[in-house]
Design an enzyme around this catalytic site. Structure first.
Site, PDB file in Angstrom:
ATOM      1  N   ARG A  38       0.827  -1.215   0.000  1.00  0.00           N
ATOM      2  CA  ARG A  38       0.000   0.000   0.000  1.00  0.00           C
ATOM      3  C   ARG A  38       0.862   1.265   0.000  1.00  0.00           C
ATOM      4  NH1 ARG A  38      -3.756   0.902   5.175  1.00  0.00           N
ATOM      5  NH2 ARG A  38      -1.674   0.831   6.102  1.00  0.00           N
ATOM      6  N   SER A  39       1.836   1.318   0.915  1.00  0.00           N
ATOM      7  CA  SER A  39       2.733   2.485   0.889  1.00  0.00           C
ATOM      8  C   SER A  39       3.923   2.143   0.014  1.00  0.00           C
ATOM      9  CB  SER A  39       3.243   2.826   2.278  1.00  0.00           C
ATOM     10  OG  SER A  39       2.346   2.432   3.245  1.00  0.00           O
ATOM     11  N   GLN A  79      -1.730  -6.912   7.614  1.00  0.00           N
ATOM     12  CA  GLN A  79      -2.287  -6.957   8.969  1.00  0.00           C
ATOM     13  C   GLN A  79      -3.634  -7.684   8.922  1.00  0.00           C
ATOM     14  OE1 GLN A  79      -2.670  -3.040  10.573  1.00  0.00           O
ATOM     15  NE2 GLN A  79      -2.073  -3.777  12.583  1.00  0.00           N
ATOM     16  N   SER A 132       3.486 -20.732   9.459  1.00  0.00           N
ATOM     17  CA  SER A 132       4.150 -20.681  10.759  1.00  0.00           C
ATOM     18  C   SER A 132       5.668 -20.672  10.604  1.00  0.00           C
ATOM     19  CB  SER A 132       3.756 -21.877  11.617  1.00  0.00           C
ATOM     20  OG  SER A 132       4.499 -21.850  12.823  1.00  0.00           O
ATOM     21  N   GLY A 133       6.303 -20.017  11.547  1.00  0.00           N
ATOM     22  CA  GLY A 133       7.762 -20.015  11.541  1.00  0.00           C
ATOM     23  C   GLY A 133       8.332 -18.625  11.718  1.00  0.00           C
ATOM     24  N   LYS A 186      -3.817 -23.978  11.675  1.00  0.00           N
ATOM     25  CA  LYS A 186      -2.789 -23.038  12.132  1.00  0.00           C
ATOM     26  C   LYS A 186      -3.140 -22.484  13.524  1.00  0.00           C
ATOM     27  CE  LYS A 186       0.700 -20.071  12.038  1.00  0.00           C
ATOM     28  NZ  LYS A 186       0.411 -18.884  12.770  1.00  0.00           N
ATOM     29  N   HIS A 189      -2.333 -25.113  15.978  1.00  0.00           N
ATOM     30  CA  HIS A 189      -0.863 -25.117  16.082  1.00  0.00           C
ATOM     31  C   HIS A 189      -0.419 -24.061  17.107  1.00  0.00           C
ATOM     32  CE1 HIS A 189       2.892 -23.045  15.118  1.00  0.00           C
ATOM     33  NE2 HIS A 189       3.377 -24.203  14.694  1.00  0.00           N
ATOM     34  N   ASN A 190      -0.968 -22.858  16.971  1.00  0.00           N
ATOM     35  CA  ASN A 190      -0.577 -21.788  17.892  1.00  0.00           C
ATOM     36  C   ASN A 190      -1.017 -22.091  19.315  1.00  0.00           C
ATOM     37  OD1 ASN A 190       0.163 -20.633  15.466  1.00  0.00           O
ATOM     38  ND2 ASN A 190      -0.458 -18.583  16.082  1.00  0.00           N
ATOM     39  N   GLU A 193       1.384 -24.373  20.714  1.00  0.00           N
ATOM     40  CA  GLU A 193       2.601 -23.581  20.972  1.00  0.00           C
ATOM     41  C   GLU A 193       2.502 -22.871  22.336  1.00  0.00           C
ATOM     42  OE1 GLU A 193       3.639 -21.011  17.581  1.00  0.00           O
ATOM     43  OE2 GLU A 193       3.910 -19.390  19.015  1.00  0.00           O
ATOM     44  N   LYS A 264      -1.083 -12.474  21.082  1.00  0.00           N
ATOM     45  CA  LYS A 264      -1.715 -11.829  19.928  1.00  0.00           C
ATOM     46  C   LYS A 264      -3.103 -12.385  19.663  1.00  0.00           C
ATOM     47  CE  LYS A 264       1.904  -9.624  17.417  1.00  0.00           C
ATOM     48  NZ  LYS A 264       2.735  -9.617  16.218  1.00  0.00           N
ATOM     49  N   ARG A 291      -0.761 -16.524  30.932  1.00  0.00           N
ATOM     50  CA  ARG A 291      -0.296 -15.241  30.371  1.00  0.00           C
ATOM     51  C   ARG A 291      -1.181 -14.105  30.884  1.00  0.00           C
ATOM     52  NH1 ARG A 291       1.720 -15.798  24.083  1.00  0.00           N
ATOM     53  NH2 ARG A 291       2.633 -17.874  24.242  1.00  0.00           N
TER      54      ARG A 291
HETATM   55  N1  LIG Z   1       5.282 -11.522  12.427  1.00  0.00           N
HETATM   56  C1  LIG Z   1       5.208 -12.841  12.525  1.00  0.00           C
HETATM   57  O1  LIG Z   1       6.059 -13.519  13.109  1.00  0.00           O
HETATM   58  C2  LIG Z   1       4.068 -13.564  11.884  1.00  0.00           C
HETATM   59  C3  LIG Z   1       4.071 -14.944  11.879  1.00  0.00           C
HETATM   60  C4  LIG Z   1       3.052 -15.601  11.218  1.00  0.00           C
HETATM   61  C5  LIG Z   1       2.040 -14.886  10.622  1.00  0.00           C
HETATM   62  N2  LIG Z   1       2.044 -13.528  10.667  1.00  0.00           N
HETATM   63  C6  LIG Z   1       0.961 -12.821   9.990  1.00  0.00           C
HETATM   64  O2  LIG Z   1       1.439 -12.308   8.745  1.00  0.00           O
HETATM   65  C7  LIG Z   1       0.753 -11.109   8.418  1.00  0.00           C
HETATM   66  C8  LIG Z   1       1.776 -10.015   8.144  1.00  0.00           C
HETATM   67  O3  LIG Z   1       2.532  -9.806   9.321  1.00  0.00           O
HETATM   68  P1  LIG Z   1       3.659  -8.672   9.416  1.00  0.00           P
HETATM   69  O4  LIG Z   1       4.162  -8.717  10.812  1.00  0.00           O
HETATM   70  O5  LIG Z   1       4.603  -8.825   8.290  1.00  0.00           O
HETATM   71  O6  LIG Z   1       2.870  -7.323   9.094  1.00  0.00           O
HETATM   72  P2  LIG Z   1       1.798  -6.492   9.963  1.00  0.00           P
HETATM   73  O7  LIG Z   1       2.533  -5.578  10.848  1.00  0.00           O
HETATM   74  O8  LIG Z   1       0.829  -7.433  10.561  1.00  0.00           O
HETATM   75  O9  LIG Z   1       1.064  -5.648   8.819  1.00  0.00           O
HETATM   76  C9  LIG Z   1       1.705  -4.612   8.123  1.00  0.00           C
HETATM   77  C10 LIG Z   1       1.414  -4.739   6.647  1.00  0.00           C
HETATM   78  O10 LIG Z   1      -0.003  -4.690   6.413  1.00  0.00           O
HETATM   79  C11 LIG Z   1      -0.261  -3.660   5.444  1.00  0.00           C
HETATM   80  N3  LIG Z   1      -1.609  -3.135   5.625  1.00  0.00           N
HETATM   81  C12 LIG Z   1      -2.221  -2.858   6.790  1.00  0.00           C
HETATM   82  N4  LIG Z   1      -3.475  -2.402   6.558  1.00  0.00           N
HETATM   83  C13 LIG Z   1      -3.639  -2.401   5.216  1.00  0.00           C
HETATM   84  C14 LIG Z   1      -4.710  -2.045   4.358  1.00  0.00           C
HETATM   85  N5  LIG Z   1      -5.864  -1.584   4.842  1.00  0.00           N
HETATM   86  N6  LIG Z   1      -4.527  -2.163   3.023  1.00  0.00           N
HETATM   87  C15 LIG Z   1      -3.361  -2.611   2.524  1.00  0.00           C
HETATM   88  N7  LIG Z   1      -2.316  -2.976   3.281  1.00  0.00           N
HETATM   89  C16 LIG Z   1      -2.455  -2.859   4.610  1.00  0.00           C
HETATM   90  C17 LIG Z   1       0.823  -2.646   5.704  1.00  0.00           C
HETATM   91  O11 LIG Z   1       0.937  -1.780   4.622  1.00  0.00           O
HETATM   92  P3  LIG Z   1       1.633  -0.322   4.822  1.00  0.00           P
HETATM   93  O12 LIG Z   1       3.095  -0.543   4.678  1.00  0.00           O
HETATM   94  O13 LIG Z   1       1.059   0.482   3.735  1.00  0.00           O
HETATM   95  O14 LIG Z   1       1.241   0.161   6.188  1.00  0.00           O
HETATM   96  C18 LIG Z   1       2.018  -3.581   5.862  1.00  0.00           C
HETATM   97  O15 LIG Z   1       2.476  -4.065   4.628  1.00  0.00           O
HETATM   98  C19 LIG Z   1      -0.176 -10.831   9.606  1.00  0.00           C
HETATM   99  O16 LIG Z   1      -1.451 -11.348   9.309  1.00  0.00           O
HETATM  100  C20 LIG Z   1       0.439 -11.608  10.721  1.00  0.00           C
HETATM  101  O17 LIG Z   1      -0.501 -11.987  11.700  1.00  0.00           O
HETATM  102  C21 LIG Z   1       3.046 -12.865  11.274  1.00  0.00           C
END
Ligand SMILES: NC(=O)c1ccc[n+]([C@@H]2O[C@H](COP(=O)([O-])OP(=O)(O)OC[C@H]3O[C@@H](n4cnc5c(N)ncnc54)[C@H](OP(=O)(O)O)[C@@H]3O)[C@@H](O)[C@H]2O)c1
Length: 484
Positions: A38-39, A79, A132-133, A186, A189-190, A193, A264, A291
């Site tokens: 998006r950005s 997100q 996952s991971g 998934k 799984h969590n 975890e 989360k 927790r």
């Molecule tokens: N972090 C982990 O370890 C982990 C592990 C497994 C699964 N996940 C899942 O993977 C996904 C991504 O996680 P993340 O930590 O990389 O990112 P995040 O912080 O959850 O999300 C940020 C991303 O979402 C975009 N976004 C948010 N609102 C939006 C909208 N309305 N339209 C378009 N884009 C939008 C943001 O774009 P902008 O840059 O434009 O703000 C950015 O690219 C999540 O669902 C998370 O739960 C994460």
């Protein structure tokens, strides 16, 4: 302008997970990856930092769609929640029937069912895929749990197999089942975890307080455990965390980290869903609640002077105690997985998914947070008996519980006497004893229910449904005739 229709896969959302997944995809033979965020700045950064990936950047959804070959396949990593819905709304405008939208975020499975149904109306495939991971897994090989249609799996299967972790020669990905099945698995799984982490934390706490060993010494114990039947990623990283020394104070890092655990929400989803399905996932629930309890500083401060055991506690034989704790950990872990698989079975029944339990254990062997040696034993147990009614009754686990249960009891008793909370150890043991009990006090509960609410009961000695006239002459009447 990127070349048109040359990318076989695209990624939307280039925060840490999306960038790493895109880099993983780009590193595999045969993949050309379109990227969009998006950005714009995130897209530019990723492309500039990783020229080796040959990314095809797009700056609006039309351009993104035009960059992809057909059937267009895009993985959304944004997100979870509103972000996911917003991106889906945009993609369905520019995609065509037969194209595939994959949500790789942590979506609630009921949202995935809803989204799949809505997107299917357009002829576009929607796949909810649990990934996952964490960051590292996304980059080097996660465990992937995709749901969605059989049609989408034909295109998606080879792509996901190319980026998944590999365990014993097998990619850690399988088509879990239709619509929300992948995100459901998934979620569980969590949940597992959460239980695994809480059990490890309780083991550490008991050893530390019972033996006086330092975090570094306990790190050595965990490293040793990691060479045996407890071998797993979580045990391995526990040793690393315990060994870490805070640079600022010179004390073990674990002693300067605030003891309030965050969450989360996926653990809570697992428990909420289990409650709806009527499945006792008590180990997972205790882990979630532990927790929550840790994160109540005002209550903890107010309760800190409540009475506890009068004598201070140290074990007389530290080595024997450590071995008892190891066994208690293993036994409780078996319970946590058994409960998790019960939830998967119940979810599959409720939502009409054909989930192969052995395959799920197999894809959790690599890439994901709960990867562990003993998942092979679960795969074997389901291979021997696909209809196994409770994982912990499989021959391997029966034997393991047989040789650990006495130590497990000693640990739970000791913890209670010493005033050390061990909610996951003790609730797992209570579950184990509940399941194996010849007769449960549920009979008395049924009697109470009949007394105050005329809820009726069944008898052990004949068919039918009965009620005692508690406010009358206390004789028994049959409220529904027996079926025979
Ligand atoms: N972090 C982990 O370890 C982990 C592990 C497994 C699964 N996940 C899942 O993977 C996904 C991504 O996680 P993340 O930590 O990389 O990112 P995040 O912080 O959850 O999300 C940020 C991303 O979402 C975009 N976004 C948010 N609102 C939006 C909208 N309305 N339209 C378009 N884009 C939008 C943001 O774009 P902008 O840059 O434009 O703000 C950015 O690219 C999540 O669902 C998370 O739960 C994460």
């Amino acid at each position: 302008m990127p070349e048109k229709s040359v990318a076989n896969i695209g990624v939307v959302g280039l925060a840490v997970m999306g960038s790493n997944l895109a880099r993983n995809l780009a590193s595999r033979e045969g993949n050309t990856v379109a990227v969009f965020n998006r950005s714009r700045s995130r897209t530019d950064e990723l492309v500039a930092e990783h020229p080796e990936a040959g990314f095809l950047p797009a700056y609006d959804y039309e351009e993104f769609a035009a960059t992809l070959s057909k059937p267009r396949t895009a993985i959304i990593m944004v997100q979870a929640g509103k972000g996911t819905d917003a991106v889906i709304d945009e993609l369905v405008q520019v995609f065509e029937p037969g194209d595939i939208i994959v949500d790789g975020g942590n979506a609630l499975f009921t949202d995935t069912i809803r989204r799949e149904k809505a997107v299917r109306e357009t002829g576009i495939n929607f796949v909810g895929a649990g990934i996952s991971g964490g960051e590292e897994g996304a980059l080097n090989g996660p465990s992937i749990m995709p749901g969605g249609s059989d049609e989408s799996w034909v295109t998606l299967g080879p792509i996901l197999r190319s980026i998944a972790a590999v365990a014993e020669g097998e990619p850690c990905v399988t088509h879990v089942g239709h619509d929300g099945a992948g995100h459901f698995v998934k979620m569980v799984h969590n949940g597992i975890e959460y239980a695994d982490m809480q059990l490890i934390a309780e083991a550490y706490d008991l050893i530390r307080r019972g033996t006086g060993k330092s975090p570094a010494e306990i790190a050595d114990i965990f490293a040793q455990w990691n060479k045996g039947e407890l071998e797993s990623y979580l045990i391995e990283i526990t040793a690393e965390v315990l060994r870490q020394v805070d640079a600022e104070t010179g004390t073990p890092l674990v002693d300067v980290i605030l003891d309030q655990a965050g969450a989360k929400g996926t653990g809570a989803w697992t428990v909420q869903t289990a409650l709806d399905l009527g499945i006792p996932v008590s180990g997972i629930a205790e882990a979630v609640f532990a927790r929550s309890l840790s994160s109540k500083p005002a209550q903890r401060a107010a309760a800190s002077d409540l009475p506890g055991p009068s004598e201070s506690w140290k074990v007389s034989d530290p080595d024997a105690f450590v071995e008892d704790v190891r066994k208690a950990l293993y036994a409780s872990k078996i319970v946590a997985y058994s409960q998790g698989f019960d939830e998967i079975v119940a979810g599959a029944q409720q939502y009409g998914w054909d989930i192969k339990k052995g395959d799920i254990a197999a894809i959790w062997r690599g890439g994901c947070i709960i990867r562990a040696q003993f998942l092979n034993r679960i795969t074997e147990a389901y291979a021997e008996d696909a209809g196994l009614v409770a994982l912990l009754t499989a021959p391997y686990f029966r034997e393991a519980l047989g040789r650990t249960q006495e130590a497990w009891r000693r640990v739970v008793v000791t913890a209670a006497q010493a005033g050390i909370p061990s909610p996951a150890f003790s609730s797992s043991l209570a579950y184990y004893d509940g399941l194996r009990a010849d007769r449960l006090p549920a009979a008395l509960v049924q009697g109470q229910r009949d007394f105050f609410g005329a809820h009726t009961y069944k008898r052990v000695d004949k068919d039918g449904v009965f009620h005692t006239l508690w406010s009358g002459d206390r004789s028994e009447i049959e409220t529904e005739p027996s079926t025979h």
